[in-house]
Structures are given as structure tokens and as C-alpha cells.
Scaffold this motif. Structure first.
Motif, PDB file in Angstrom:
ATOM      1  N   ALA A 127     -14.805 -37.879 -22.141  1.00 54.25           N
ATOM      2  CA  ALA A 127     -16.130 -37.251 -22.201  1.00 54.25           C
ATOM      3  C   ALA A 127     -17.064 -37.816 -21.143  1.00 54.25           C
ATOM      4  CB  ALA A 127     -16.733 -37.454 -23.591  1.00 54.25           C
ATOM      5  N   SER A 128     -16.808 -39.049 -20.701  1.00 57.03           N
ATOM      6  CA  SER A 128     -17.675 -39.703 -19.717  1.00 57.03           C
ATOM      7  C   SER A 128     -17.281 -39.406 -18.282  1.00 57.03           C
ATOM      8  CB  SER A 128     -17.646 -41.230 -19.932  1.00 57.03           C
ATOM      9  OG  SER A 128     -18.062 -41.565 -21.235  1.00 57.03           O
ATOM     10  N   SER A 129     -16.109 -38.754 -18.064  1.00 60.10           N
ATOM     11  CA  SER A 129     -15.647 -38.642 -16.681  1.00 60.10           C
ATOM     12  C   SER A 129     -15.036 -37.304 -16.290  1.00 60.10           C
ATOM     13  CB  SER A 129     -14.597 -39.720 -16.411  1.00 60.10           C
ATOM     14  OG  SER A 129     -13.425 -39.483 -17.176  1.00 60.10           O
ATOM     15  N   ILE A 130     -14.574 -36.516 -17.255  1.00 65.36           N
ATOM     16  CA  ILE A 130     -13.786 -35.334 -16.924  1.00 65.36           C
ATOM     17  C   ILE A 130     -14.578 -34.324 -16.105  1.00 65.36           C
ATOM     18  CG2 ILE A 130     -14.348 -33.966 -18.966  1.00 65.36           C
ATOM     19  CD1 ILE A 130     -10.817 -34.447 -17.527  1.00 65.36           C
ATOM     20  N   TRP A 131     -15.893 -34.383 -16.177  1.00 65.68           N
ATOM     21  CA  TRP A 131     -16.780 -33.431 -15.503  1.00 65.68           C
ATOM     22  C   TRP A 131     -17.178 -33.876 -14.093  1.00 65.68           C
ATOM     23  CZ3 TRP A 131     -20.999 -36.233 -14.236  1.00 65.68           C
ATOM     24  CH2 TRP A 131     -21.230 -37.396 -14.988  1.00 65.68           C
ATOM     25  N   ILE A 132     -16.809 -35.066 -13.692  1.00 62.48           N
ATOM     26  CA  ILE A 132     -17.373 -35.648 -12.459  1.00 62.48           C
ATOM     27  C   ILE A 132     -16.962 -34.869 -11.219  1.00 62.48           C
ATOM     28  CG2 ILE A 132     -17.312 -37.676 -10.946  1.00 62.48           C
ATOM     29  CD1 ILE A 132     -17.282 -39.411 -13.475  1.00 62.48           C
ATOM     30  N   ASN A 133     -15.666 -34.709 -10.997  1.00 63.34           N
ATOM     31  CA  ASN A 133     -15.206 -33.997  -9.802  1.00 63.34           C
ATOM     32  C   ASN A 133     -14.945 -32.533 -10.115  1.00 63.34           C
ATOM     33  OD1 ASN A 133     -15.081 -36.122  -7.761  1.00 63.34           O
ATOM     34  ND2 ASN A 133     -13.500 -37.027  -9.067  1.00 63.34           N
ATOM     35  N   PRO A 134     -15.217 -31.645  -9.175  1.00 62.54           N
ATOM     36  CA  PRO A 134     -14.976 -30.220  -9.414  1.00 62.54           C
ATOM     37  C   PRO A 134     -13.497 -29.882  -9.316  1.00 62.54           C
ATOM     38  CG  PRO A 134     -15.672 -30.542  -7.159  1.00 62.54           C
ATOM     39  CD  PRO A 134     -15.741 -31.897  -7.818  1.00 62.54           C
ATOM     40  N   VAL A 135     -13.158 -28.679  -9.732  1.00 60.46           N
ATOM     41  CA  VAL A 135     -11.832 -28.122  -9.464  1.00 60.46           C
ATOM     42  C   VAL A 135     -12.029 -27.083  -8.365  1.00 60.46           C
ATOM     43  CG1 VAL A 135      -9.899 -26.796 -10.368  1.00 60.46           C
ATOM     44  CG2 VAL A 135     -11.018 -28.504 -11.811  1.00 60.46           C
ATOM     45  N   ALA A 136     -11.420 -27.333  -7.209  1.00 60.81           N
ATOM     46  CA  ALA A 136     -11.604 -26.451  -6.050  1.00 60.81           C
ATOM     47  C   ALA A 136     -10.262 -25.868  -5.633  1.00 60.81           C
ATOM     48  CB  ALA A 136     -12.223 -27.222  -4.889  1.00 60.81           C
ATOM     49  N   LYS A 137     -10.288 -24.643  -5.165  1.00 62.67           N
ATOM     50  CA  LYS A 137      -9.094 -23.988  -4.637  1.00 62.67           C
ATOM     51  C   LYS A 137      -9.261 -23.817  -3.138  1.00 62.67           C
ATOM     52  CE  LYS A 137      -6.063 -19.982  -5.080  1.00 62.67           C
ATOM     53  NZ  LYS A 137      -5.814 -18.681  -5.743  1.00 62.67           N
ATOM     54  N   GLY A 138      -8.567 -24.658  -2.390  1.00 65.03           N
ATOM     55  CA  GLY A 138      -8.700 -24.618  -0.938  1.00 65.03           C
ATOM     56  C   GLY A 138     -10.078 -25.042  -0.480  1.00 65.03           C
ATOM     57  N   VAL A 139     -10.365 -24.800   0.794  1.00 64.60           N
ATOM     58  CA  VAL A 139     -11.681 -25.100   1.358  1.00 64.60           C
ATOM     59  C   VAL A 139     -12.148 -23.908   2.198  1.00 64.60           C
ATOM     60  CG1 VAL A 139     -11.622 -27.621   1.333  1.00 64.60           C
ATOM     61  CG2 VAL A 139     -10.470 -26.397   3.165  1.00 64.60           C
ATOM     62  N   PRO A 140     -12.332 -22.735   1.564  1.00 65.00           N
ATOM     63  CA  PRO A 140     -12.776 -21.569   2.338  1.00 65.00           C
ATOM     64  C   PRO A 140     -14.126 -21.780   2.989  1.00 65.00           C
ATOM     65  CG  PRO A 140     -12.964 -21.153  -0.023  1.00 65.00           C
ATOM     66  CD  PRO A 140     -12.196 -22.420   0.135  1.00 65.00           C
ATOM     67  N   GLU A 141     -14.912 -22.751   2.482  1.00 60.07           N
ATOM     68  CA  GLU A 141     -16.186 -23.079   3.113  1.00 60.07           C
ATOM     69  C   GLU A 141     -15.991 -23.468   4.574  1.00 60.07           C
ATOM     70  OE1 GLU A 141     -16.211 -24.277  -1.226  1.00 60.07           O
ATOM     71  OE2 GLU A 141     -14.899 -24.637   0.496  1.00 60.07           O
ATOM     72  N   ILE A 142     -14.808 -24.001   4.888  1.00 59.80           N
ATOM     73  CA  ILE A 142     -14.483 -24.419   6.253  1.00 59.80           C
ATOM     74  C   ILE A 142     -13.563 -23.418   6.929  1.00 59.80           C
ATOM     75  CG2 ILE A 142     -13.461 -26.233   7.667  1.00 59.80           C
ATOM     76  CD1 ILE A 142     -16.091 -26.997   6.282  1.00 59.80           C
ATOM     77  N   THR A 143     -12.476 -23.064   6.266  1.00 62.12           N
ATOM     78  CA  THR A 143     -11.461 -22.224   6.908  1.00 62.12           C
ATOM     79  C   THR A 143     -11.945 -20.797   7.153  1.00 62.12           C
ATOM     80  OG1 THR A 143     -10.507 -21.671   4.748  1.00 62.12           O
ATOM     81  CG2 THR A 143      -9.606 -23.586   5.906  1.00 62.12           C
ATOM     82  N   LYS A 144     -12.872 -20.314   6.328  1.00 58.38           N
ATOM     83  CA  LYS A 144     -13.359 -18.939   6.483  1.00 58.38           C
ATOM     84  C   LYS A 144     -14.788 -18.881   7.011  1.00 58.38           C
ATOM     85  CE  LYS A 144     -10.223 -16.993   3.063  1.00 58.38           C
ATOM     86  NZ  LYS A 144     -10.060 -16.125   1.873  1.00 58.38           N
ATOM     87  N   SER A 145     -15.254 -19.993   7.502  1.00 60.49           N
ATOM     88  CA  SER A 145     -16.595 -20.043   8.097  1.00 60.49           C
ATOM     89  C   SER A 145     -16.534 -19.535   9.538  1.00 60.49           C
ATOM     90  CB  SER A 145     -17.130 -21.475   8.082  1.00 60.49           C
ATOM     91  OG  SER A 145     -18.222 -21.618   8.955  1.00 60.49           O
ATOM     92  N   GLU A 146     -17.345 -18.561   9.847  1.00 61.72           N
ATOM     93  CA  GLU A 146     -17.383 -18.026  11.206  1.00 61.72           C
ATOM     94  C   GLU A 146     -17.855 -19.078  12.198  1.00 61.72           C
ATOM     95  OE1 GLU A 146     -20.197 -14.946  13.520  1.00 61.72           O
ATOM     96  OE2 GLU A 146     -19.147 -14.047  11.802  1.00 61.72           O
ATOM     97  N   THR A 147     -18.820 -19.899  11.771  1.00 64.94           N
ATOM     98  CA  THR A 147     -19.330 -20.962  12.648  1.00 64.94           C
ATOM     99  C   THR A 147     -18.226 -21.943  13.008  1.00 64.94           C
ATOM    100  OG1 THR A 147     -21.517 -20.776  11.631  1.00 64.94           O
ATOM    101  CG2 THR A 147     -21.049 -22.791  12.868  1.00 64.94           C
ATOM    102  N   MET A 148     -17.456 -22.375  11.993  1.00 67.61           N
ATOM    103  CA  MET A 148     -16.365 -23.311  12.264  1.00 67.61           C
ATOM    104  C   MET A 148     -15.297 -22.671  13.140  1.00 67.61           C
ATOM    105  SD  MET A 148     -17.183 -26.194  11.058  1.00 67.61           S
ATOM    106  CE  MET A 148     -15.620 -26.912  11.486  1.00 67.61           C
ATOM    107  N   GLN A 149     -15.042 -21.396  12.947  1.00 66.65           N
ATOM    108  CA  GLN A 149     -14.046 -20.712  13.769  1.00 66.65           C
ATOM    109  C   GLN A 149     -14.484 -20.664  15.227  1.00 66.65           C
ATOM    110  OE1 GLN A 149     -10.888 -19.668  12.834  1.00 66.65           O
ATOM    111  NE2 GLN A 149     -10.746 -19.503  15.071  1.00 66.65           N
TER     112      GLN A 149
END
Length: 660
Positions: free
Chosen positions: A496-518
Motif C-alpha cells: 500500500a505504501s509503494s505500489i503506486w509510485i512508478n507508472p505502468v508505461a507501454k513504450g515511449v511514444p512521447e519520444i519515438t512518435k514526437s515530430e520534434t525528436m524525429q
């Protein structure tokens, strides 16, 4: 009644099957998670800076405060895929001819013999950045859970419930979850546990081919431990494993089956470890020397302990951190180790039940010694001899919790009797007041600037005190084969004190699908030798070009590079400023200046002459950068023959080309 018994029997059979095939099931789980690119990374925070791309967050939320993960380590690992010297080269370009060694500080994946000792980076090499990140997160969590379960089975003499409890307490400790990706703490715990388990196998079985494989694995653990290169945690974690190692090699040594040939695996461990460390010393000596001679962290004052009282049992803070979120919670988190219950249980077993168990005595002795060091202190000469001079009194007590967990698990495993209910309740209320008092003291008296009023109401104090007291009561009443409620209570509080700390993420589309990064990746591909600059933007935005493989002036300096600093400071006037690990914010001005903003943060102002001298070709900044330069410094740079041409404008960032 028969139906109930059948269900119970079916449940037990299911549990036994999971236990029997735990390694196979874990491997299949890992393959599935990596296939779907699942991780706990907070890379989703980059959407705030880039403004485009999709969100990969599927559950929870990215943690902005963990910028050393999503702003430094992971971007530098991603850089390796686009490394202009070749994908996953050990070195990367920094200002053209200056090379950065990527092996040690914030170590990154590379095709190098030393990466054999870093199995959790192999995913990057074989699967690329996104699945490599998934491999890094998921494999470490799964292996950590398994290794500490096996260690629990060793410590508890095969009691599965207690072993699961130990594994949950370690793997999901709030402190570990906040620091999961950084400074190698997870690796230290895995390598230490596996080394102890390997030692147990070598001293208790007759010689067979499997021993050679175990020896190779132990050597990987030994070198991998050193490669974490963070002495502040390496030293106390290592001391925490010393009682377990001594117990194994002295008390579990099976003279009936061991022969002279059984020395071979130990010699193999020594040879491989020595070879690995020799390669490390030879190839990374410049980095090691630069780090040791740096202003920060190399010249940090050595410690002799004595100032860690308020850090010793502040774990009650972690029970309310979900409702008291602030940027200090990362440092203020702890391992929920339920101290001083472990010491009390150990004393009960040793004194009341007259069980002079060697492991329990060793664990208790090490616990008390380290507590004395942190709270009272020892002579400096002794601290240096024991390497504790590397351990400051705030970082050290944080990892002491792992040793305390092994202590109370061993005590519960051995405990034959339980005190009367009224006595257990009284002891629970009184002893649980100790961590509550220290946690409250930390929020009021901690001198390092990390104070925060987590317990701002009497209700919070009473509720947390009650929770800890109930768990203490269950632990005091627990005894051999009758501790199910204690196990459930402990696991429930930790999760209860820790399970919420880190997110569950699928890939990193914030980077791979960013037009600026491309766009940045395309420019780097077209002109790989170009030097970049991030202007008028603070860390972690300064690491954006590096994520695409760019050679950027103000990428985070993971270790001091004197040549890099001297290009801006030929007279050596600012050496104390750049001779350190640091993030670098850059701006343009009439005169080149360096300013130390904080211990690891440097402000650089570049003049037209130095911009030319460094041969900066591309600048990344906010979309209004052209307005800023028009308002302030256009004339200065125009007169010097420098023109800024906007090549690309994205959702929030623009790319400019410097024309000389």
C-alpha cells in the motif's frame, strides 16, 4: 465441508505448481512484458517539454521528481542507439574530438566486454531502446523478487510464506521504488543475494559441472557490483550481506561432501573477477581518476558517522507519503523494515528461548554496529579502514533497512513461543512509538534541508501509529508455522505504501512518435559531426539533442572532462565550477562566463567568439527564441558575422542553424 477441503487442496496444489515452475513462469512473464514494451519509466514527462507525441502511460502517472531517471539515465541510454560513432559504442562524441566514456558513471549499454557483467543492459543491445528499457525495468524487478525469495528460503530454512514476505518487503520497499532505476541499488541487492546463494551451493554440494556455471555467475555478480560505482550505497549494502556470507561459508560448510577439487570454482571466481576489474581499471582509469579528483562528488567530506539519528527509523513517513506528495519524498522515503521489532524478536529468541543461532547473532551484531556508527560515530581511521568513510549519515541508514528485514525474518522463522496477548499488545504499543518518535523528529529537526511536516494532524499520527502497532503485535505473536496474519499484515502495509509510485508505461511514444525528436534525429543523420546547443532552457531539456544521438555542448556532464571545460576557460579561472558532475544551462551573451548555481548545476554564457570557436551548428530552444535574440543580442552576434536561421518549429521547440 468436503467441497471446502477440495478448494483448499486445489489452492495448495496451484501454489506448489507455481513454486515448482517459478523460474519458467518468470521467464515467460518477462518475455510477455518486454514484447509489449512495458516499463515503470517516467519518460512520459517529456511530453511536457516536447508538446507532441502520444502518451505511453497506461496506469498511474510519471514522476517529474525522478528526473535523474527520465531526464538523465534513460535519455543517455537512448542516445546509444543513435550514437554517431556507431550504435552502442562505448564512447560518444562530446565537442567533436572529445569522447565521453559511457561505462561507469550513469553507465549505459554498449558493445564492450564489460557489458557481459551488466545483463540488465543486454535488452538495449538486442531489442533496441523501447524494449531495452522494458527489459531493464522488468528483468530487474523479476530477478530481484526471485533472488530475495531464494535468499529468504535460505534464511528461513525453507519457509515459503516468510520468504515471500521478505521478497515483497525488499522488491516493493518505497525507497527502492523511488530509486529503482538510479545508482545501481537494485543491482547491488540482486548481486549480493545471488553471491550468497552461490556461495551456499559451492560449500554444501560435491563437485559437479553446475558448480562451474555457479562460479561464473558469482563472478558476474562481483564485477557487476563494482560497476554500479556508487560507494555511498555499495559499502553499507555489502556490509549487510557480510553476516549471511560468513554464516554460509562457516556454519553451512559440508565437510562430508567437499574435496580438494571443490576449490576450483572459487579460483575461477577469483580469476574472472580479477580479469574484469583489471579491464575496468585499465580502460576507465581516466574516468576513475577524474571522478576521484572532482570537486563533486569526489571531494565530498569523508564521514565517521554520528549524525544519522533522525534517519534511522523514519519509515512511518512512507505510510502517509501518498497523501503528502512533495518533491522531498524521494529523499524522505524509506525501507519499511518494522524496526525495532526485529531486534526485539531476535533478543526474545536468543535470551528467552535460549537459541544461540549463529546467523541471528551475526545479523543482530551487524545491525547494532551500523546503528552505533550512524547514531554515535566511530574514529575516522576505523571508518576509513572499513570503507564507511564513503557513507554519509543520511544515505547509509536508508539502506540499513535491508539488513533489518533479514534480521526480523530470521527471528520469526526461529521463534517457537509467543508472549501472552496482553504483553504482546503492550510491547507493540511501546516499541512502535520509537519509529513514530524518530519520524516526527525527522520532520522537525533534520538539519539537511529535507524537513517536511508529513504528520500535520493528530489523526495522521494516531492512524500510522495504530497501523505499525498492529503489525508489531502480529509479529510478536507469530511463531513457527503460525505467522500467516503477520505475513499478510506486513505485505499489505508495504504494498500500500509503494505500489503506486512508478507508472505502468507501454513504450515511449512521447519520444519515438514526437515530430520534434524525429527532426533532430534526421538532422543528426545528415550531419553527424555537428555540435548542438540547448539555449535558454533548464535541465532536463538540455538532454533533448543527446536522446537523438547529437553531440551537444550542454548534455549532462556525468564525470569531469577538463578538456571540455578548458575550451571555455583557457586560464583555468573557473576550474572549480566545471570540475564536477553537473547539468549545464546555456545562454548567449556578450561575454563568456561560468557560474555555479548549485552543487551539480552550472550556468554557461557563450560569447559570439566562443560560439564560433566551438563551432556550434544547431541550437534547440523554445519557439520564442528568435524573439529573445531579437530583443537582446542580435546586434552583438550580427556584428560578429553570426546569423540564426530557424530550420524547424514544433509544438513547443524550434531548431536553429548557426550560419557563420
Amino acid at each position: 465441508m468436503n467441497e471446502k477441503k477440495q478448494k483448499q487442496r486445489g489452492f495448495k496444489q496451484g501454489v506448489e505448481l507455481i513454486y515448482k515452475y517459478r523460474f519458467v513462469l518468470s521467464f515467460l512473464l518477462l518475455i510477455m512484458l518486454v514484447s509489449f514494451k512495458i516499463s515503470g519509466s517516467s519518460m512520459g514527462c517529456w511530453k511536457l517539454f516536447l508538446g507532441d507525441g502520444e502518451s505511453g502511460i497506461r496506469l498511474g502517472e510519471p514522476r517529474v521528481w525522478r528526473s535523474d531517471e527520465w531526464g538523465t539515465l534513460t535519455p543517455l541510454c537512448f542516445r546509444q542507439q543513435y550514437n554517431t560513432l556507431g550504435a552502442y559504442n562505448r564512447y560518444s562524441q562530446t565537442l567533436g574530438s572529445i569522447l565521453t566514456d559511457n561505462m561507469l558513471v550513469y553507465g549505459q549499454p554498449s558493445w564492450d566486454i564489460l557489458t557481459l557483467f551488466r545483463p540488465f543492459y543486454w535488452g538495449y543491445l538486442f531489442f533496441g531502446s523501447e524494449r531495452g528499457l522494458s527489459w531493464f525495468w522488468c528483468s530487474r524487478l523479476i530477478v530481484l523478487f526471485l533472488s530475495w525469495f531464494e535468499l529468504g528460503m535460505l534464511i528461513t530454512d525453507g519457509q515459503k510464506k516468510l520468504s515471500v514476505m521478505l521478497s515483497v518487503c525488499v522488491s516493493f520497499a518505497p525507497f527502492l521504488q523511488w530509486w529503482f532505476a538510479i545508482n545501481g541499488l537494485v543491482e547491488m541487492l540482486i548481486y549480493g543475494a545471488c553471491f550468497v546463494l552461490g556461495s551456499n551451493y559451492l560449500v554444501s554440494h560435491a563437485f559437479n559441472p553446475r558448480k562451474i556455471a555457479v562460479a561464473v555467475g558469482m563472478a558476474v555478480c562481483a564485477v557487476g557490483y563494482v560497476l554500479t560505482f556508487y560507494p555511498t550505497w555499495m559499502v553499507p549494502v555489502a556490509w549487510g550481506f557480510v553476516p549471511l556470507f560468513l554464516w554460509v561459508v562457516i556454519w553451512k560448510f559440508n565437510r562430508n561432501v567437499l574435496r580438494r577439487v571443490d576449490v576450483v570454482p572459487w579460483l575461477l571466481i577469483f580469476v574472472i573477477t580479477a580479469a574484469g576489474l583489471t579491464v575496468l581499471a585499465v580502460t576507465s582509469w581516466d574516468v576513475i581518476k577524474a571522478e576521484l579528483n572532482s570537486v563533486y562528488p569526489g571531494n565530498a567530506p569523508s564521514s565517521s558517522g554520528g549524525t544519522g539519528l533522525w534517519w534511522m527509523m523514519k519509515y512511518p513517513i512512507s505510510l502517509v507519503s501518498r497523501f503528502s506528495m512533495n518533491e522531498l519524498i524521494v529523499e524522505n522515503s524509506s525501507i519499511i523494515c518494522f524496526a525495532p521489532a526485529g531486534v526485539i524478536l531476535a533478543l526474545w529468541v536468543i535470551i528467552k528461548e535460549k537459541n544461540k543461532d549463529p546467523l541471528l547473532i551475526l545479523l543482530l551484531g551487524m545491525n547494532l554496529f551500523l546503528a552505533w556508527y550512524y547514531c554515535v560515530g566511530i574514529p575516522k581511521w576505523l571508518a576509513k579502514m572499513l570503507l564507511l568513510s564513503f557513507v554519509n549519515s543520511n544515505r547509509g541508514p536508508q539502506v540499513l533497512g535491508f539488513l533489518r528485514l533479514t534480521l526480523f525474518v530470521r527471528a520469526v522463522a526461529l521463534k517457537e513461543k509467543a508472549p501472552k496477548r496482553w504483553l504482546a499488545a503492550l510491547a507493540a504499543v511501546i516499541s512502535s512509538a520509537v519509529p513514530m518518535r524518530l519520524a516526527l523528529g525527522f520532520t522537525k529537526y533534520e538539519p539537511g534541508g529535507l524537513r517536511y511536516e508529513y504528520f500535520d494532524t493528530a489523526e495522521k499520527i494516531l492512524v500510522v501509529w495504530a497501523i505499525i502497532a498492529v503489525v508489531f503485535y502480529l509479529l510478536y505473536r507469530a511463531r513457527k508455522s503460525k505467522y500467516t496474519m503477520a505475513v499478510l499484515g506486513v505485505c499489505a502495509v508495504v504494498l500500500a505504501s509503494s505500489i503506486w509510485i512508478n507508472p505502468v508505461a507501454k513504450g515511449v511514444p512521447e519520444i519515438t512518435k514526437s515530430e520534434t525528436m524525429q527532426q533532430i534525429r534526421d538532422f543528426v543523420k545528415e550531419d553527424p559531426k555537428a555540435i548542438w546547443l540547448v539555449a535558454d532552457m533548464a535541465y532536463p531539456a538540455t538532454n533533448i539533442p543527446a536522446m537523438a544521438g547529437a553531440d551537444c555542448l550542454n548534455t549532462t556532464q556525468t564525470y569531469p572532462q577538463k578538456t571540455r571545460g578548458e575550451m571555455l576557460d583557457q586560464e583555468g579561472e573557473y576550474e572549480d565550477i566545471y570540475n564536477r558532475y553537473c547539468h549545464i544551462r546555456a545562454s548567449l551573451g556578450s561575454k563568456t562566463m561560468l557560474e555555479l548555481v548549485s552543487t551539480d548545476y552550472v550556468e554557461v554564457t557563450l560569447s559570439p567568439e566562443d560560439l564560433k570557436k566551438l563551432n556550434i551548428r544547431y541550437i534547440v530552444s523554445t519557439n520564442d527564441f528568435d524573439e529573445k535574440i531579437a530583443a537582446g543580442i542580435t546586434n552583438i552576434f550580427t556584428e560578429s558575422g553570426i546569423e540564426f536561421q530557424k530550420y524547424y518549429e514544433g509544438a513547443q521547440l524550434s531548431i536553429y542553424r548557426c550560419v557563420y
